[in-house]
Design an enzyme around this catalytic site. Structure first.
Site, PDB file in Angstrom:
ATOM      1  N   ILE A  34       0.793  -1.272  -0.055  1.00 16.75           N
ATOM      2  CA  ILE A  34       0.044  -0.093  -0.315  1.00 16.75           C
ATOM      3  C   ILE A  34       0.801   1.285   0.145  1.00 16.75           C
ATOM      4  O   ILE A  34       0.511   2.173  -0.473  1.00 16.75           O
ATOM      5  CB  ILE A  34      -0.921  -0.097   1.222  1.00 16.75           C
ATOM      6  CG1 ILE A  34      -1.748   0.937   1.054  1.00 16.75           C
ATOM      7  CG2 ILE A  34      -0.464  -0.012   2.347  1.00 16.75           C
ATOM      8  CD1 ILE A  34      -3.298   0.796   1.856  1.00 16.75           C
TER       9      ILE A  34
ATOM     10  N   LYS B 278       8.112  12.800  16.202  1.00 17.18           N
ATOM     11  CA  LYS B 278       6.853  13.194  16.249  1.00 17.18           C
ATOM     12  C   LYS B 278       6.631  13.218  17.745  1.00 17.18           C
ATOM     13  O   LYS B 278       6.399  12.379  18.567  1.00 17.18           O
ATOM     14  CB  LYS B 278       5.970  12.145  15.549  1.00 17.18           C
ATOM     15  CG  LYS B 278       4.408  12.474  15.598  1.00 17.18           C
ATOM     16  CD  LYS B 278       3.662  11.218  15.043  1.00 17.18           C
ATOM     17  CE  LYS B 278       2.066  11.407  15.520  1.00 17.18           C
ATOM     18  NZ  LYS B 278       1.325  10.314  14.863  1.00 17.18           N
TER      19      LYS B 278
ATOM     20  N   ALA C 146       3.242   7.863   9.748  1.00 12.29           N
ATOM     21  CA  ALA C 146       3.320   8.359  11.279  1.00 12.29           C
ATOM     22  C   ALA C 146       2.829   7.285  11.988  1.00 12.29           C
ATOM     23  O   ALA C 146       2.041   6.428  11.613  1.00 12.29           O
ATOM     24  CB  ALA C 146       1.837   9.464  11.296  1.00 12.29           C
TER      25      ALA C 146
END
Ligand SMILES: Cc1cc2nc3c(=O)[nH]c(=O)nc-3n(C[C@H](O)[C@H](O)[C@H](O)COP(=O)(O)OP(=O)(O)OC[C@H]3O[C@@H](n4cnc5c(N)ncnc54)[C@H](O)[C@@H]3O)c2cc1C
Length: 520
Positions: A58, A91, A63
């Site tokens: 895919i 992050k 994230a």
């Protein structure tokens, strides 16, 4: 990864030992499964992974959330190596733009707010201070936004980063972080890891699945080339195709599109511009939301939307208009259905990753759900079979994870105050799961948050999103009234100042990456 003690206590298997494993699919989930199994497999085990270049992966999923750090540590992979190889950045949370109302934003940080005590959560002190402020009983700078008491949130706003350091009392110990990374490269890194530890990779297209005619267990898969791959345990990592768990086992699907109507996405990479930010941005739009994920040299962007409320052409236009930086490809269209398989594990077949289910990527949880599935599987395996009680336990635990996560994502939509498009009117007024309604009711009373130790998201995350989405408690926990007013004011001010000072002293995110893990 922590052992699953409840499963360990279940009695040993009804089914034969499972020494030969076949993994169908070589996306992130397939190679995560292969790497983890290679790490713990006994010497006599054989692990084969089949994937097809013709189908491909895919290729989105950039994230992550903090527990991926544990998975990498379990494999013995070094953080700096991963970030260097996968164009990774750090992050600290997610910035939500236009979710409550157009023009408003809030931040969901991974780190902790202040410090909870055994008697009450930190935010109860903040709620009391807010009540005092409403009565004009506090200095004008207090309490301020609750995120001013959260180091991750303040550091993210300043574009600064450091991993947590120090023990208990140190403000820096409250940091928590995850990564943005190129998931294809992460998959390739895990592939090398797994192959070095004996996993055999086969390139080929699975065309048929052979099952035992008496009890339905999978015996083998046959490739277009005619090659037959036989095994004891089959792991379905074939993505949305769900070749084994659905195609062969017919597990069935629990559809949550009435709660989460987004079913399409367009993904668009752009060139990086300016210093990379240590957070993901999710911007609400007319029929869904747009993501922006900074990697070292480029940015991942996309638009997740509901096909019942928007045409692809409009979404395409809004996505292209909304990105910063030069487009590096045409937008890639993707389709999905929100929900999960009725059974993640049936007989000798376990579905990991998208083959098992999908909840839209608003809180970046898909790779994590694959990780949880793998963790539970390897706590039951290898070297022996698994009995039906263990399989039932696995399915129950995975279903509960999906349901808790569904509630968290539904909260973001349902608590909106937007009424400007049919999409926002639908999600703002739709029926919500009872479990979420109970959680909201509890919070609206006196700010209490129902939490389970199994929750993927901590009460701090629920707090951030509930307050950010405008859910306001009517009162606070009366226990905090025991803290004298002047002590409360003084301590809260000191904490706010300490958080601001600590954040300002951290290195810029860009510098931290350049010094330790820059992609060459
Ligand atoms: C729009 C969108 C955004 C996302 N963003 C995030 C995010 O930010 N964070 C996150 O954690 N997750 C995200 N995800 C989810 C994430 O992409 C997946 O969890 C992750 O990539 C793992 O996918 P997978 O390995 O399960 O499936 P895939 O990547 O689809 O891999 C399937 C594999 O099966 C193989 N295969 C299929 N059929 C056959 C066959 N017949 N024979 C042989 N092989 C076959 C393919 O070749 C491939 O190797 C996002 C998903 C979408 C749709």
């Amino acid at each position: 990864m922590k052992p699953d003690t409840e499963s360990k206590s279940a009695k040993a298997g009804d089914t034969p030992r499972m020494n030969s494993v076949v993994i169908v699919g070589g996306g992130t989930s397939g190679w995560m499964s292969a790497a983890a199994i290679a790490r713990i497999a006994p010497p006599n085990a054989s692990v084969t992974l089949v994937e097809s270049d013709e189908v491909g992966v895919i290729g989105v999923g950039e994230a992550t959330i903090p527990p991926l750090i544990e998975f990498n540590e379990f494999l013995g992979l070094k953080e700096n190596d991963i970030l260097r190889e996968c164009q990774g950045t750090f992050k600290l949370g997610i910035e939500f733009v236009d979710w409550l109302n157009i023009g408003e934003r809030y931040f969901h940080p991974f780190g902790f707010y202040g410090r909870d005590t055994p008697e009450f959560a930190f935010h109860q002190l903040w709620l009391r201070l807010k009540a005092l402020s409403d009565e004009g009983k506090t200095p004008s700078d207090l309490p301020g936004d609750i995120n001013q008491y959260n180091l991750c949130a303040v550091a993210a706003g300043l574009g600064r980063f450091s991993p947590p350091q120090g023990g208990g009392e140190a403000i820096l110990s409250t940091m928590r972080y995850a990564y943005h990374l190129d998931s294809k490269r992460y998959g390739q890194m895990l592939r090398r890891y797994a192959e070095q530890r004996g996993v055999r990779r086969v390139e080929g297209l699975v065309e048929s699945v052979q099952q035992n005619p008496d009890h339905g267990t999978i015996q083998s898969v046959t490739l277009r080339s005619g090659e037959v791959l036989a095994g004891d345990l089959f792991i379905d990592c074939s993505g949305f195709k769900s070749l084994l768990i659905e195609g062969a086992m017919g597990s069935g699907f629990v559809d949550w599109s009435h709660y989460l109507p987004c079913d399409r996405a367009l993904a668009l990479p752009t060139a990086g511009i300016g210093p990379t930010k240590p957070f993901t941005r999710a911007t609400a739009d007319v029929a869904g939301w747009r993501w922006r994920i900074p990697l070292q040299e480029r940015q991942g962007n996309g638009y997740v939307y509901s096909s019942a409320f928007a045409e692809e052409d409009d979404v395409h236009r809004r996505l292209v208009q909304g990105v910063d930086g030069e487009a590096l490809a045409d937008p890639l269209p993707l389709r999905f259905r929100t929900g999960h398989r009725r059974a993640f594990w049936e007989k000798n077949c376990v579905a990991i990753g998208l083959a098992g289910g999908f909840i839209e990527p608003l809180e970046s949880t898909s790779i994590h759900l694959a990780q949880v599935g793998i963790q539970r599987l390897i706590n039951l395996w290898p070297g022996r079979g698994c009995n039906s009680a263990e399989i039932a336990h696995y399915n129950k635990a995975m279903t509960a994870d999906y349901e808790r996560l569904r509630d968290f994502i539904v909260l973001h939509y349902n608590a909106t105050q937007r009424e400007d498009t049919p999409f926002w009117r639908y999600v703002g007024n739709m029926e919500i799961p009872e479990t979420l309604a109970a959680k909201l009711e509890m919070f609206r009373g006196s700010g209490r948050i129902i939490a389970s130790p199994e929750d993927l998201f901590t009460p701090h995350s629920w707090l951030a999103v509930m307050l950010g989405q405008g859910v306001r408690p009517r009162s606070y926990d009366a226990l905090v009234d025991r803290v004298p007013e002047d002590t409360l004011i003084q301590n809260m001010r000191l904490l706010k100042q300490a958080v601001a000072k600590t954040a300002a002293a951290l290195p810029p995110h860009e510098d931290y990456i350049r010094r330790r893990c820059a992609t060459q």
